[in-house]
Design a protein around this motif. Structure first.
Motif, mmCIF file in Angstrom:
data_model
loop_
_atom_site.group_PDB
_atom_site.id
_atom_site.type_symbol
_atom_site.label_atom_id
_atom_site.label_comp_id
_atom_site.label_asym_id
_atom_site.label_seq_id
_atom_site.Cartn_x
_atom_site.Cartn_y
_atom_site.Cartn_z
ATOM 1 N N ILE A 119 4.749 4.791 7.583
ATOM 2 C CA ILE A 119 3.313 4.716 7.306
ATOM 3 C C ILE A 119 2.864 3.264 7.277
ATOM 4 C CG2 ILE A 119 1.511 5.241 5.613
ATOM 5 C CD1 ILE A 119 3.288 7.661 4.752
ATOM 6 N N ALA A 120 3.692 2.380 6.686
ATOM 7 C CA ALA A 120 3.353 0.954 6.617
ATOM 8 C C ALA A 120 3.189 0.357 8.008
ATOM 9 C CB ALA A 120 4.414 0.192 5.827
ATOM 10 N N PHE A 135 -0.232 9.072 -1.519
ATOM 11 C CA PHE A 135 -0.528 9.081 -0.098
ATOM 12 C C PHE A 135 -1.931 9.630 0.163
ATOM 13 C CE2 PHE A 135 -0.493 11.590 3.873
ATOM 14 C CZ PHE A 135 -0.393 10.553 4.777
ATOM 15 N N ARG A 168 7.823 6.258 4.282
ATOM 16 C CA ARG A 168 6.784 5.351 3.790
ATOM 17 C C ARG A 168 6.754 4.058 4.600
ATOM 18 N NH1 ARG A 168 8.822 5.687 -2.149
ATOM 19 N NH2 ARG A 168 7.434 3.943 -2.604
ATOM 20 N N GLN A 192 4.506 10.749 -4.872
ATOM 21 C CA GLN A 192 4.259 9.960 -3.667
ATOM 22 C C GLN A 192 3.215 10.617 -2.783
ATOM 23 O OE1 GLN A 192 8.229 9.797 -2.157
ATOM 24 N NE2 GLN A 192 8.878 8.179 -3.568
ATOM 25 N N LEU A 218 8.461 13.066 1.059
ATOM 26 C CA LEU A 218 7.808 12.444 -0.082
ATOM 27 C C LEU A 218 7.831 13.380 -1.287
ATOM 28 C CD1 LEU A 218 4.621 10.806 1.495
ATOM 29 C CD2 LEU A 218 6.951 9.910 1.361
ATOM 30 N N THR A 226 4.032 13.434 5.313
ATOM 31 C CA THR A 226 4.494 13.635 3.942
ATOM 32 C C THR A 226 5.897 14.235 3.849
ATOM 33 O OG1 THR A 226 3.374 15.793 3.841
ATOM 34 C CG2 THR A 226 2.154 13.877 3.055
ATOM 35 N N LEU A 285 -4.351 6.967 -0.543
ATOM 36 C CA LEU A 285 -4.331 5.970 0.525
ATOM 37 C C LEU A 285 -5.127 6.457 1.735
ATOM 38 C CD1 LEU A 285 -3.328 3.337 1.797
ATOM 39 C CD2 LEU A 285 -1.200 4.524 2.398
ATOM 40 N N ARG A 331 0.820 -1.214 0.000
ATOM 41 C CA ARG A 331 0.000 0.000 0.000
ATOM 42 C C ARG A 331 0.851 1.261 0.000
ATOM 43 N NH1 ARG A 331 -5.184 -0.974 3.978
ATOM 44 N NH2 ARG A 331 -6.268 0.408 2.531
ATOM 45 N N VAL A 332 2.075 1.182 0.489
ATOM 46 C CA VAL A 332 2.961 2.353 0.468
ATOM 47 C C VAL A 332 3.964 2.280 -0.684
ATOM 48 C CG1 VAL A 332 2.699 2.743 2.933
ATOM 49 C CG2 VAL A 332 4.619 1.354 2.115
#
Length: 277
Positions: free
Chosen positions: A170-171, A198, A167, A194, A190, A187, A201, A146-147
């Protein structure tokens, strides 16, 4: 070994998971006060209710955003007032283990073992969050995908760029499919592409979770958030949809977009618009 057949992933379900939802709001604060250090009251008398959706937490430096996020993550205990997460009070001295299993948290800076691979780190965080052992491999793979790091899952953390490390952060925050997801400046590092992914997501996650994103980037709030929480000197200045905040500003207010001008207008009204560097 994968022979091309799909096998349903089983999971352990306990009585708490099957119990009906009895709370009106995922996050509810009443008269909340939280200290940063021993003396300064960084959150000072906050009344706030947040439900499912993406909530953008905005405010100038020193407004108390990080302290609030840490309180929501049960890292800091309220000094006064009440804070309820998923219907459970956080004011007691308990460890809140069951509650923390349902929270995802990405701080501004997070520690990790540099020799861990991406997969090993996210697996370790899933274990800490007490994800059932049988579910961990699938949960980790899903979070990494997902990332956008599936192709780097077996690379060591020390080999990643700053944006990739973010990232991974975030995972690990989403690996337990949290009901409350708290992201502090997610962010940073990023690139534009990206950040676009995001935002997508966030909208996916917010269909059945309460997502709180602390950020300085007003454009991220405009693109991804259904609700804006504007914070200054530990107090709530504004809460509402981005369009409503944008409507407050005028050409006389600083900013490159209607939302930035609305942000400036509300801070000026609260006495915070002339803060120096």
């Amino acid at each position: 070994m994968n022979n091309g057949e799909e096998h349903p992933m089983t999971s352990t379900v306990n009585a708490a998971d099957l119990a009906p939802t009895t709370y009106a709001w995922e996050i509810r604060a009443t008269g909340l006060k939280v200290r940063a250090g021993r003396k300064r009251m960084a959150v000072d008398g906050l009344d706030l209710s947040l439900g499912t959706g993406v909530h953008g937490l905005l405010g100038p430096n020193g407004a108390g955003k990080t302290t609030l996020i840490r309180a929501l993550a049960t890292v800091l205990r309220p000094a006064e007032g009440t804070l309820e997460l998923l219907g459970e009070s956080t004011g007691t001295m308990g460890e809140h283990r069951a509650l923390r299993r349902r929270i995802g948290y990405l701080p501004q800076e997070f520690g990790y073992y540099k020799r861990f691979t991406v997969r090993e780190f996210v697996e370790y965080m899933a274990w800490l969050k007490e994800v059932p052992k049988a579910d961990i491999p699938g949960a980790v793979q899903r979070a990494v995908e997902r990332v956008g790091l599936a192709d780097r899952a077996d690379d060591r953390m020390k080999s990643l760029s700053g944006g990739m490390v973010r990232r991974v952060g975030i995972a690990q925050a989403i690996v337990n499919d949290p009901s409350i997801l708290l992201l502090d400046e997610p962010t940073v590092g990023l690139d534009p592409a990206q950040r676009l992914r995001f935002r997508e997501l966030l909208q996916e996650l917010a269909t059945d979770a309460c997502v709180v994103v602390s950020t300085h980037l007003v454009e991220d709030v405009a693109a991804a958030c259904t609700d804006v929480v504007l914070f200054a000197e530990g107090r709530l200045v504004f809460q509402g949809p981005p369009d409503e905040l944008a409507s407050v500003g005028g050409p006389e207010h600083p900013g490159d977009s209607p939302l930035e001008r609305g942000y400036s207008a509300m801070l000026l009204g609260s006495g915070q618009g002339k803060a120096s560097w």
